[in-house]
Write a protein that holds these residues in place. Structure first.
Motif, mmCIF file in Angstrom:
data_model
loop_
_atom_site.group_PDB
_atom_site.id
_atom_site.type_symbol
_atom_site.label_atom_id
_atom_site.label_comp_id
_atom_site.label_asym_id
_atom_site.label_seq_id
_atom_site.Cartn_x
_atom_site.Cartn_y
_atom_site.Cartn_z
ATOM 1 N N LYS A 60 0.757 -1.308 -0.144
ATOM 2 C CA LYS A 60 0.064 -0.273 -0.061
ATOM 3 C C LYS A 60 1.338 1.166 -0.142
ATOM 4 C CE LYS A 60 -3.840 2.379 2.413
ATOM 5 N NZ LYS A 60 -5.114 1.857 3.127
ATOM 6 N N ALA A 61 1.848 0.952 0.898
ATOM 7 C CA ALA A 61 3.409 2.573 0.561
ATOM 8 C C ALA A 61 3.569 2.358 -0.639
ATOM 9 C CB ALA A 61 3.808 2.248 2.076
ATOM 10 N N GLU A 62 3.889 1.653 -1.538
ATOM 11 C CA GLU A 62 4.861 1.782 -2.318
ATOM 12 C C GLU A 62 3.521 1.767 -3.649
ATOM 13 O OE1 GLU A 62 6.511 -2.543 -2.792
ATOM 14 O OE2 GLU A 62 8.164 -1.507 -1.641
ATOM 15 N N ALA A 63 2.601 1.508 -3.423
ATOM 16 C CA ALA A 63 1.780 1.893 -4.332
ATOM 17 C C ALA A 63 1.785 3.577 -5.052
ATOM 18 C CB ALA A 63 0.306 2.060 -4.224
ATOM 19 N N PRO A 64 1.721 4.489 -4.498
ATOM 20 C CA PRO A 64 2.177 5.264 -4.848
ATOM 21 C C PRO A 64 2.923 5.937 -5.719
ATOM 22 C CG PRO A 64 1.132 5.484 -2.724
ATOM 23 C CD PRO A 64 1.651 4.588 -2.714
ATOM 24 N N ALA A 65 4.500 5.255 -4.997
ATOM 25 C CA ALA A 65 5.671 4.850 -6.226
ATOM 26 C C ALA A 65 5.499 4.388 -7.482
ATOM 27 C CB ALA A 65 6.595 4.889 -5.191
ATOM 28 N N ALA A 66 5.087 3.397 -7.747
ATOM 29 C CA ALA A 66 5.088 2.589 -8.127
ATOM 30 C C ALA A 66 4.218 2.919 -9.096
ATOM 31 C CB ALA A 66 4.095 1.403 -7.647
ATOM 32 N N ARG A 67 3.177 4.014 -9.123
ATOM 33 C CA ARG A 67 2.171 4.830 -9.937
ATOM 34 C C ARG A 67 3.007 5.546 -10.842
ATOM 35 N NH1 ARG A 67 -1.319 6.922 -7.184
ATOM 36 N NH2 ARG A 67 -2.372 5.095 -6.005
ATOM 37 N N ALA A 68 3.921 5.806 -9.919
ATOM 38 C CA ALA A 68 4.413 7.542 -10.331
ATOM 39 C C ALA A 68 5.879 6.594 -10.964
ATOM 40 C CB ALA A 68 5.239 7.906 -9.477
ATOM 41 N N VAL A 69 6.662 5.616 -10.834
ATOM 42 C CA VAL A 69 6.900 4.892 -12.102
ATOM 43 C C VAL A 69 6.788 4.980 -13.378
ATOM 44 C CG1 VAL A 69 8.783 2.965 -12.317
ATOM 45 C CG2 VAL A 69 8.563 4.373 -9.991
ATOM 46 N N ARG A 70 5.125 4.076 -13.137
ATOM 47 C CA ARG A 70 4.988 3.274 -14.680
ATOM 48 C C ARG A 70 4.226 4.978 -15.177
ATOM 49 N NH1 ARG A 70 2.445 0.066 -11.251
ATOM 50 N NH2 ARG A 70 0.965 1.430 -10.546
ATOM 51 N N GLU A 71 3.963 6.199 -14.331
ATOM 52 C CA GLU A 71 3.405 7.247 -15.208
ATOM 53 C C GLU A 71 5.313 8.134 -16.188
ATOM 54 O OE1 GLU A 71 1.921 9.598 -12.404
ATOM 55 O OE2 GLU A 71 -0.250 8.448 -12.601
ATOM 56 N N SER A 72 5.919 7.936 -15.074
ATOM 57 C CA SER A 72 7.154 8.595 -15.934
ATOM 58 C C SER A 72 7.583 7.260 -17.025
ATOM 59 C CB SER A 72 7.741 7.735 -14.549
ATOM 60 O OG SER A 72 8.759 9.672 -14.338
ATOM 61 N N LEU A 73 7.224 6.533 -17.022
ATOM 62 C CA LEU A 73 8.021 5.538 -18.154
ATOM 63 C C LEU A 73 6.645 5.706 -19.757
ATOM 64 C CD1 LEU A 73 8.465 1.948 -16.362
ATOM 65 C CD2 LEU A 73 10.338 3.333 -17.316
ATOM 66 N N GLY A 74 5.778 5.974 -19.064
ATOM 67 C CA GLY A 74 4.584 6.301 -20.038
ATOM 68 C C GLY A 74 5.337 7.466 -20.631
ATOM 69 N N ARG A 75 5.614 8.592 -20.029
ATOM 70 C CA ARG A 75 5.945 9.981 -20.615
ATOM 71 C C ARG A 75 7.429 9.507 -21.203
ATOM 72 N NH1 ARG A 75 4.713 11.893 -15.795
ATOM 73 N NH2 ARG A 75 6.573 11.888 -14.748
ATOM 74 N N LEU A 76 8.045 8.250 -20.913
ATOM 75 C CA LEU A 76 9.342 8.576 -21.440
ATOM 76 C C LEU A 76 9.222 7.558 -22.909
ATOM 77 C CD1 LEU A 76 11.826 7.671 -18.720
ATOM 78 C CD2 LEU A 76 11.907 9.175 -19.902
ATOM 79 N N ASP A 77 8.227 6.955 -22.855
ATOM 80 C CA ASP A 77 7.046 5.740 -23.920
ATOM 81 C C ASP A 77 7.588 6.969 -25.099
ATOM 82 O OD1 ASP A 77 8.966 3.420 -23.570
ATOM 83 O OD2 ASP A 77 6.325 3.140 -22.998
#
Length: 124
Positions: A23-40
């Protein structure tokens, strides 16, 4: 019996702590996924694609790291397969050119500058 209860409690604690960590890592994981999406998207914007498959006939002289604009012509691609030429010919060419006639050499003339050149490509 008490031992079994202790093991069960230990398992409960492990699952509970794991759930808290997830639960604590979920926001960080979401941020990483969003970052990867922007990089794509950025990689996709910077990818150079030809509109057709074929052979590169001309290419702009660019150095690594050079900047180019969207839509800027970077080269000329000759389509794969047979090249078909549609043209207007002067009346004097009527006896020398026939429909369907194969050609191994082509000279292009720029309409604006009236300069002629032979394209560099396969066999050119």
């Amino acid at each position: 019996m008490p031992r079994r209860g202790a093991e069960g409690y230990d398992q409960f604690l492990i699952h509970y702590v794991s759930a808290l960590i997830i639960k604590a890592e979920a926001p960080a994981a979401r941020a990483v996924r969003e970052s990867l999406g922007r990089l794509d998207l950025e990689v996709d914007r910077r990818l150079v694609r030809a509109p057709i498959a074929g052979t590169i006939a001309e290419a702009a002289a660019l150095r690594p790291g050079a900047f180019v604009s969207a839509g800027q012509t970077l080269g000329v691609v000759m389509p794969a397969g047979r090249l078909v030429l549609v043209t207007r010919l002067p009346p004097a060419a009527l006896g020398r050119v026939a429909a369907g006639q194969p050609s191994s050499r082509l000279i292009l003339q720029d309409r604006e500058t009236k300069r002629s050149r032979s394209p560099r490509g396969p066999g050119g």
